[in-house]
Design a protein around this motif. Structure first.
Motif, short mmCIF file in Angstrom:
data_model
loop_
_atom_site.label_atom_id
_atom_site.label_comp_id
_atom_site.label_asym_id
_atom_site.label_seq_id
_atom_site.Cartn_x
_atom_site.Cartn_y
_atom_site.Cartn_z
N THR A 173 -45.39 -19.97 -32.44
CA THR A 173 -43.85 -19.52 -31.79
C THR A 173 -43.68 -20.86 -30.93
OG1 THR A 173 -44.36 -17.27 -32.55
CG2 THR A 173 -42.39 -18.10 -31.10
N GLU A 174 -44.00 -20.87 -29.82
CA GLU A 174 -44.04 -22.22 -28.84
C GLU A 174 -44.06 -23.21 -29.15
OE1 GLU A 174 -45.60 -21.07 -24.78
OE2 GLU A 174 -46.33 -23.37 -24.75
N GLY A 175 -45.07 -23.45 -30.20
CA GLY A 175 -44.97 -24.93 -30.63
C GLY A 175 -43.79 -25.25 -31.61
N LEU A 176 -43.41 -24.37 -32.23
CA LEU A 176 -42.07 -24.43 -33.31
C LEU A 176 -40.87 -24.84 -32.36
CD1 LEU A 176 -40.81 -24.59 -35.75
CD2 LEU A 176 -40.67 -22.07 -35.73
N ARG A 177 -40.71 -24.08 -31.37
CA ARG A 177 -39.48 -24.11 -30.35
C ARG A 177 -39.78 -25.43 -29.83
NH1 ARG A 177 -40.55 -18.29 -28.45
NH2 ARG A 177 -41.43 -19.38 -26.57
N GLN A 178 -40.78 -25.87 -29.33
CA GLN A 178 -40.83 -27.20 -28.91
C GLN A 178 -40.41 -28.23 -29.68
OE1 GLN A 178 -45.12 -27.39 -27.82
NE2 GLN A 178 -44.78 -26.42 -25.81
N ALA A 179 -40.89 -28.18 -31.14
CA ALA A 179 -40.78 -29.31 -31.91
C ALA A 179 -39.34 -29.32 -32.37
CB ALA A 179 -41.55 -28.98 -33.36
N LEU A 180 -38.72 -28.07 -32.47
CA LEU A 180 -37.26 -28.40 -32.67
C LEU A 180 -36.44 -28.69 -31.82
CD1 LEU A 180 -37.10 -24.48 -34.69
CD2 LEU A 180 -37.01 -26.90 -35.75
N ASP A 181 -36.77 -28.33 -30.66
CA ASP A 181 -35.82 -28.99 -29.28
C ASP A 181 -36.21 -30.65 -29.26
OD1 ASP A 181 -35.18 -26.40 -28.62
OD2 ASP A 181 -36.62 -26.09 -27.18
N ALA A 182 -37.38 -30.86 -29.49
CA ALA A 182 -37.58 -32.32 -29.47
C ALA A 182 -36.95 -33.06 -30.48
CB ALA A 182 -39.12 -32.71 -29.62
N GLY A 183 -36.82 -32.38 -31.70
CA GLY A 183 -36.06 -33.23 -32.79
C GLY A 183 -34.46 -33.09 -32.65
N GLN A 184 -34.15 -32.09 -31.74
CA GLN A 184 -32.79 -31.67 -31.86
C GLN A 184 -32.33 -31.27 -33.18
OE1 GLN A 184 -31.08 -35.18 -29.89
NE2 GLN A 184 -30.94 -34.02 -28.01
N PHE A 185 -33.07 -30.45 -33.89
CA PHE A 185 -32.80 -30.26 -35.20
C PHE A 185 -31.68 -28.94 -35.17
CE2 PHE A 185 -37.00 -31.92 -35.55
CZ PHE A 185 -36.71 -33.09 -36.39
N ASP A 186 -30.68 -28.91 -35.90
CA ASP A 186 -29.77 -27.94 -36.06
C ASP A 186 -29.91 -26.88 -37.18
OD1 ASP A 186 -28.71 -29.78 -37.72
OD2 ASP A 186 -26.84 -29.81 -37.04
N ALA A 187 -30.69 -26.99 -38.09
CA ALA A 187 -31.13 -26.32 -39.22
C ALA A 187 -32.58 -26.65 -39.73
CB ALA A 187 -30.08 -26.77 -40.47
N ALA A 188 -33.14 -25.70 -40.09
CA ALA A 188 -34.77 -25.82 -40.36
C ALA A 188 -34.83 -24.94 -41.70
CB ALA A 188 -35.44 -25.16 -39.35
N PHE A 189 -35.21 -25.50 -42.81
CA PHE A 189 -35.35 -24.89 -43.95
C PHE A 189 -37.02 -24.23 -43.73
CE2 PHE A 189 -32.82 -28.51 -45.34
CZ PHE A 189 -31.90 -27.86 -46.10
N GLY A 190 -37.06 -22.81 -44.40
CA GLY A 190 -38.24 -22.33 -44.24
C GLY A 190 -38.63 -21.69 -45.79
N GLY A 191 -39.72 -21.28 -46.07
CA GLY A 191 -40.03 -21.05 -47.34
C GLY A 191 -40.19 -19.41 -47.54
N ALA A 192 -39.61 -18.76 -46.61
CA ALA A 192 -39.64 -17.19 -46.57
C ALA A 192 -39.16 -16.59 -47.80
CB ALA A 192 -39.44 -16.66 -45.19
N ARG A 193 -39.69 -15.66 -48.25
CA ARG A 193 -39.13 -14.79 -49.19
C ARG A 193 -39.01 -13.46 -48.93
NH1 ARG A 193 -43.98 -16.10 -51.76
NH2 ARG A 193 -44.15 -13.85 -51.99
N ARG A 194 -38.10 -12.78 -49.37
CA ARG A 194 -37.64 -11.45 -48.96
C ARG A 194 -38.71 -10.45 -49.46
NH1 ARG A 194 -31.82 -12.37 -50.25
NH2 ARG A 194 -30.96 -12.74 -48.41
N ASP A 195 -39.42 -10.56 -50.41
CA ASP A 195 -40.50 -9.44 -51.05
C ASP A 195 -42.02 -9.67 -50.12
OD1 ASP A 195 -41.51 -12.06 -52.01
OD2 ASP A 195 -42.54 -11.16 -53.47
N GLU A 196 -41.95 -10.86 -49.21
CA GLU A 196 -43.15 -10.85 -48.52
C GLU A 196 -43.34 -9.79 -47.50
OE1 GLU A 196 -44.44 -15.15 -47.26
OE2 GLU A 196 -42.47 -15.11 -47.56
N GLU A 197 -42.57 -9.36 -46.88
CA GLU A 197 -42.92 -8.50 -45.64
C GLU A 197 -41.40 -8.07 -45.10
OE1 GLU A 197 -42.01 -9.47 -42.31
OE2 GLU A 197 -42.98 -7.61 -41.32
N ALA A 198 -41.37 -6.73 -44.29
CA ALA A 198 -40.19 -5.97 -44.07
C ALA A 198 -39.24 -6.85 -43.17
CB ALA A 198 -40.53 -4.60 -43.49
N SER A 199 -39.72 -7.46 -42.38
CA SER A 199 -38.74 -8.41 -41.49
C SER A 199 -37.93 -9.35 -42.11
CB SER A 199 -39.47 -8.66 -40.19
OG SER A 199 -40.30 -9.75 -40.45
#
Length: 317
Positions: free
Chosen positions: A131-157
């Motif tokens: 979590t902390e590592g991801l926040r650091q990397a997104l801040d360093a790159g100033q990324f405004d959108a991040a694609f992720g591979g999550a699927r709704r069937d994986e887990e409740a949240s």
């Protein structure tokens, strides 16, 4: 596992194959549409790349979306330092094969303080190295959108996520305050410092992923296929016993057996399953009768009740 296909076929994700069935074609079209929408709407998108099967499908779809051009955004791998060695080899081979712009980030604080899953436990280790590592990397790159591979069937949240999942400037997620997505119209308006996580695979299931991998002949880390491997049983999980950093606890015995992984993460926190499925066809047949989620083998999902939603609220993938 070396790929024997010719270079011309590897470089073209749209090379001639049998037509997809209508269900998979509809999912593919939706995912490609999401990729193109995000690339058009946001200034600095990035794709989170975890090297697993969902990331492999995500990358294949991104290549299709922008072929014959290069993937127009970098891939970001937040490396905890505890991935399976086969995953890192596969990552580097894939980046080279497809001429990808790959960013690897390791939390420097976690590295300096020698944060490990054995010494600090899965919850603290995940908070700092992921979590902390991801926040650091997104801040360093100033990324405004991040694609992720999550699927709704994986887990409740994950089932609560929208396709465009809004994040505050400190990367927090509020599941009670999400934007409506009527008729698949996505709202990409954000203020400076805010961002979205975009999930092109939200409507896919685990079996959809595997059938698409089969139909499109997508390479995967070999750990997804059963093979005789060494393991130890710990906390109700079978942990791969190949890494010399794994020290046996009193009473533990190194065993050998036919095992494979339904999901891949950090090797000390990812449990294998007993399986005889050595081919794609056998894996799909096994999944079609499975009665438990692939996430049963991930220790970070068991840290406490609702632990994944808590992690996501704090900025986890």
């Amino acid at each position: 596992m070396p790929d024997s296909r010719p270079d011309t076929e590897l470089s073209n994700p749209q090379s001639a194959k049998a037509p997809l069935d209508p269900h998979l074609k509809a999912l593919e079209n939706e995912s490609i549409h999401i990729f193109r929408e995000v690339a058009a709407e946001f200034e600095r998108p990035v794709m989170l790349y975890s090297i697993g099967k969902d990331s492999s499908v995500l990358l294949h779809l991104a290549r299709k979306a922008f072929y014959p051009g290069r993937v127009p955004f970098p891939l970001l791998h937040v490396n905890t330092g505890w991935k399976f060695s086969e995953m890192i080899a596969f990552r580097d081979e894939t980046a080279k094969k497809y001429d990808l712009d790959l960013i690897e980030h390791i939390n420097p604080r976690g590295k300096a303080e020698n944060i490990t899953p054995f010494t600090h436990g899965s919850a603290a280790f995940t908070d700092i190295m992921k979590t902390e590592g991801l926040r650091q990397a997104l801040d360093a790159g100033q990324f405004d959108a991040a694609f992720g591979g999550a699927r709704r069937d994986e887990e409740a949240s994950r089932a609560k996520e929208r396709i465009y999942s809004f994040r505050t400037p400190d990367h927090r997620w509020d599941p009670r305050n999400q934007r409506p997505e009527l008729w698949n119209v996505y709202n990409g308006m954000i203020r400076k410092g805010e961002s979205v996580r975009a999930f092109p695979l939200s409507n896919w299931t685990e079996v959809d992923i595997w059938r698409y991998i089969q139909a499109e002949d997508i390479p995967l880390v070999p750990l997804y296929y059963a093979k005789k491997r060494p393991f130890v049983e710990r906390d109700g999980m079978m942990i791969l016993a190949e890494d010399p950093r794994l020290e046996l606890l009193p009473g533990e015995v190194r065993q050998q057996g036919m095992i494979r992984f339904r999901t891949l993460g950090d090797f000390p926190l990812t449990g294998a399953i007993r399986s005889q499925a050595t081919t794609l066809e056998e894996v799909i047949a096994e999944l079609e009768i499975a009665t438990v989620s692939e996430r049963q083998g991930r220790a970070i999902d068991r840290d406490q009740s609702g632990s994944m939603e808590k992690k996501k609220r704090e900025g986890y993938f």
